[in-house]
Design a protein around this motif. Structure first.
Motif, mmCIF file in Angstrom:
data_model
loop_
_atom_site.group_PDB
_atom_site.id
_atom_site.type_symbol
_atom_site.label_atom_id
_atom_site.label_comp_id
_atom_site.label_asym_id
_atom_site.label_seq_id
_atom_site.Cartn_x
_atom_site.Cartn_y
_atom_site.Cartn_z
ATOM 1 N N SER A 232 -16.120 39.131 -32.982
ATOM 2 C CA SER A 232 -15.399 40.413 -33.018
ATOM 3 C C SER A 232 -14.936 40.760 -31.612
ATOM 4 O O SER A 232 -15.125 41.858 -31.123
ATOM 5 N N ASP A 233 -14.344 39.791 -30.956
ATOM 6 C CA ASP A 233 -13.878 39.949 -29.586
ATOM 7 C C ASP A 233 -12.579 40.751 -29.567
ATOM 8 O O ASP A 233 -11.509 40.245 -29.300
ATOM 9 N N PHE A 234 -12.705 42.040 -29.874
ATOM 10 C CA PHE A 234 -11.524 42.895 -29.920
ATOM 11 C C PHE A 234 -11.174 43.367 -28.521
ATOM 12 O O PHE A 234 -11.999 43.939 -27.815
ATOM 13 N N SER A 235 -9.928 43.140 -28.138
ATOM 14 C CA SER A 235 -9.482 43.571 -26.827
ATOM 15 C C SER A 235 -9.199 45.065 -26.815
ATOM 16 O O SER A 235 -8.426 45.558 -27.637
ATOM 17 N N PRO A 236 -9.810 45.820 -25.913
ATOM 18 C CA PRO A 236 -9.533 47.255 -25.816
ATOM 19 C C PRO A 236 -8.108 47.540 -25.363
ATOM 20 O O PRO A 236 -7.690 48.683 -25.312
ATOM 21 N N GLU A 237 -7.351 46.485 -25.042
ATOM 22 C CA GLU A 237 -5.961 46.684 -24.617
ATOM 23 C C GLU A 237 -5.026 46.954 -25.793
ATOM 24 O O GLU A 237 -3.880 47.331 -25.602
ATOM 25 N N PHE B 135 -9.731 44.040 -36.332
ATOM 26 C CA PHE B 135 -9.162 44.332 -35.018
ATOM 27 C C PHE B 135 -8.956 43.049 -34.208
ATOM 28 O O PHE B 135 -7.942 42.883 -33.533
ATOM 29 N N SER B 136 -9.913 42.154 -34.296
ATOM 30 C CA SER B 136 -9.781 40.869 -33.601
ATOM 31 C C SER B 136 -8.629 40.055 -34.177
ATOM 32 O O SER B 136 -7.872 39.415 -33.442
ATOM 33 N N PHE B 137 -8.523 40.083 -35.502
ATOM 34 C CA PHE B 137 -7.462 39.357 -36.182
ATOM 35 C C PHE B 137 -6.093 39.896 -35.747
ATOM 36 O O PHE B 137 -5.193 39.129 -35.398
ATOM 37 N N CYS B 138 -5.940 41.209 -35.750
ATOM 38 C CA CYS B 138 -4.669 41.810 -35.354
ATOM 39 C C CYS B 138 -4.326 41.506 -33.905
ATOM 40 O O CYS B 138 -3.162 41.229 -33.571
ATOM 41 N N LYS B 139 -5.329 41.547 -33.041
ATOM 42 C CA LYS B 139 -5.096 41.260 -31.625
ATOM 43 C C LYS B 139 -4.485 39.875 -31.448
ATOM 44 O O LYS B 139 -3.472 39.708 -30.744
ATOM 45 N N GLU B 140 -5.063 38.889 -32.129
ATOM 46 C CA GLU B 140 -4.580 37.514 -31.987
ATOM 47 C C GLU B 140 -3.192 37.335 -32.604
ATOM 48 O O GLU B 140 -2.330 36.646 -32.038
ATOM 49 N N MET B 141 -2.959 37.960 -33.748
ATOM 50 C CA MET B 141 -1.652 37.848 -34.407
ATOM 51 C C MET B 141 -0.556 38.561 -33.613
ATOM 52 O O MET B 141 0.575 38.069 -33.494
ATOM 53 N N LEU B 142 -0.881 39.729 -33.055
ATOM 54 C CA LEU B 142 0.097 40.464 -32.255
ATOM 55 C C LEU B 142 0.546 39.640 -31.047
ATOM 56 O O LEU B 142 1.723 39.664 -30.666
ATOM 57 N N SER C 115 -1.339 50.238 -45.230
ATOM 58 C CA SER C 115 -2.573 51.037 -45.191
ATOM 59 C C SER C 115 -3.293 50.788 -43.871
ATOM 60 O O SER C 115 -3.455 51.672 -43.051
ATOM 61 N N GLY C 116 -3.715 49.549 -43.665
ATOM 62 C CA GLY C 116 -4.246 49.117 -42.377
ATOM 63 C C GLY C 116 -3.426 47.930 -41.939
ATOM 64 O O GLY C 116 -3.464 46.882 -42.588
ATOM 65 N N TRP C 117 -2.668 48.067 -40.856
ATOM 66 C CA TRP C 117 -1.723 47.016 -40.484
ATOM 67 C C TRP C 117 -1.408 47.106 -38.991
ATOM 68 O O TRP C 117 -1.893 47.986 -38.283
ATOM 69 N N ALA C 118 -0.592 46.183 -38.542
ATOM 70 C CA ALA C 118 -0.184 46.164 -37.132
ATOM 71 C C ALA C 118 1.253 45.676 -37.052
ATOM 72 O O ALA C 118 1.734 44.945 -37.923
#
Length: 333
Positions: free
Chosen positions: A3-8, A114-121, A157-160
């Motif tokens: 769960s290495d979510f970047s706070p950025e 959140f980790s998934f979205c960070k990597e996909m973004l 609903s929950g997306w990026a």
């Protein structure tokens, strides 16, 4: 799992009058600790004292919370309604950020979302073919080769997404008249005539009725007008709890999205080698999530054309005769 979510990665919260949902989401984000949180809350509906109480409670909760990162708020004094409040909040979000995560108050994400979205973004930051990143997976059969797939359907609903994608949001559907009578819808995904009729009806309503509350249909239209695709994770990373009397659109749970369980994404992610749709999976989504079937197509035509309602009655009468005949035949075997 990681769960290495970047706070950025900034997060936009879309709130209204559901205090319990807002508190749940705010508590979750405290544990995630994004660099900055943007909070938008629509104003109470005129004369609705319950809304006034709920909105004030949410504002107080937001302003008195001890956030690790920065926070920006957009509290509406008047009620704009779902369409204008949400799309206006996303406009505001992307006036300040290049990309980010968007959460409505009725969704509950797993931390790995959140980790998934960070990597996909990051991976698809400059790929104009990709317009959004969803958090839900509706499929009952989850025999997937990779960590995510591509689909024509965006999730809201929950997306990026990115500022470069949201700039295409056609809030007035100005391009619809020029596309309406073309073969454009037939070319979307695995679309056919039934698919085209279904979405033509929805886009007609969204275009003609300026009070139509859905911003999401306009976003779907905007994505398809750009030939854009969305990412769908092969684990269900978000559940939706927004049903009941306070819901804007959904008053009951007779839909697949409300029967999903929360799952964790495994890392490192396994990436598909190409950006492409699966016709089989797209058809499954058409039928099982959006309920686009030939039966519903015929039924909608009969309902719309009042002069042929007698055909609908005849259809039901004949179907009943066939059903009884089958029962009798089975009894004779």
């Amino acid at each position: 799992m990681s769960s290495d979510f970047s706070p950025e990665v900034p997060v936009l919260l879309l709130l209204f009058n559901r205090v319990d949902c807002a508190e749940r989401l705010l508590s979750l984000l405290k544990s995630v600790g994004p660099r900055k949180i943007y909070v938008s809350c629509d104003g109470p509906r005129l004369g609705n004292h319950n809304d006034v109480f709920a909105v004030n409670a949410i504002k107080e909760k937001v302003l008195t919370s001890n956030w690790k990162g920065g926070i920006e708020v957009l509290f509406r004094e008047d009620n704009l309604g779902c369409r204008k409040a949400v799309s206006g909040a996303i406009d505001w979000f992307f006036e300040n950020e290049e990309s980010g995560i968007i959460l409505e108050d009725d969704c509950v994400p797993d931390l790995t979302f959140f980790s998934f979205c960070k990597e996909m973004l990051e991976k698809y930051r400059h790929d104009e073919r990709v317009m959004g990143i969803g958090g839900q997976n509706y499929f009952s059969n989850k025999d997937f080769q990779y960590s995510y797939i591509f689909t024509k359907y965006n999730q809201t609903s929950g997306w990026a997404t990115w500022k470069r994608a949201w700039k295409h949001y056609d809030r007035d559907m100005a391009n619809w008249p020029s596309l309406r009578n073309s073969d454009w819808l037939l070319s979307i995904g695995s679309g056919g005539k039934v698919f085209a009729s279904y979405w033509k009806s929805i886009f007609d309503k969204a275009y003609e009725d300026k009070d139509f509350s859905s911003w999401a249909y306009r976003w779907t239209f905007s994505c398809w007008a750009q030939r854009g695709l969305s990412i769908l994770p092969t684990k269900n990373l978000v559940i939706n709890v927004g049903i009941g009397d306070n819901a804007t659109h959904t008053k009951n749970d007779d839909h697949p999205i409300f029967r999903l369980s929360l799952e964790e994404m495994s890392f490192p992610l396994s990436h598909p080698p190409i950006i492409a749709l699966s016709p089989i999976r797209e058809t499954w989504l058409d039928v099982n999530v959006y309920r686009i079937t030939y039966k519903s197509y015929v039924k909608s035509i009969l309902i719309k054309n009042r002069s042929t309602r007698w055909i609908s009655s005849l259809y039901g009468f004949m179907a009943n005769i066939v059903r009884r005949a089958r029962i009798r035949c089975s009894m004779l075997r």
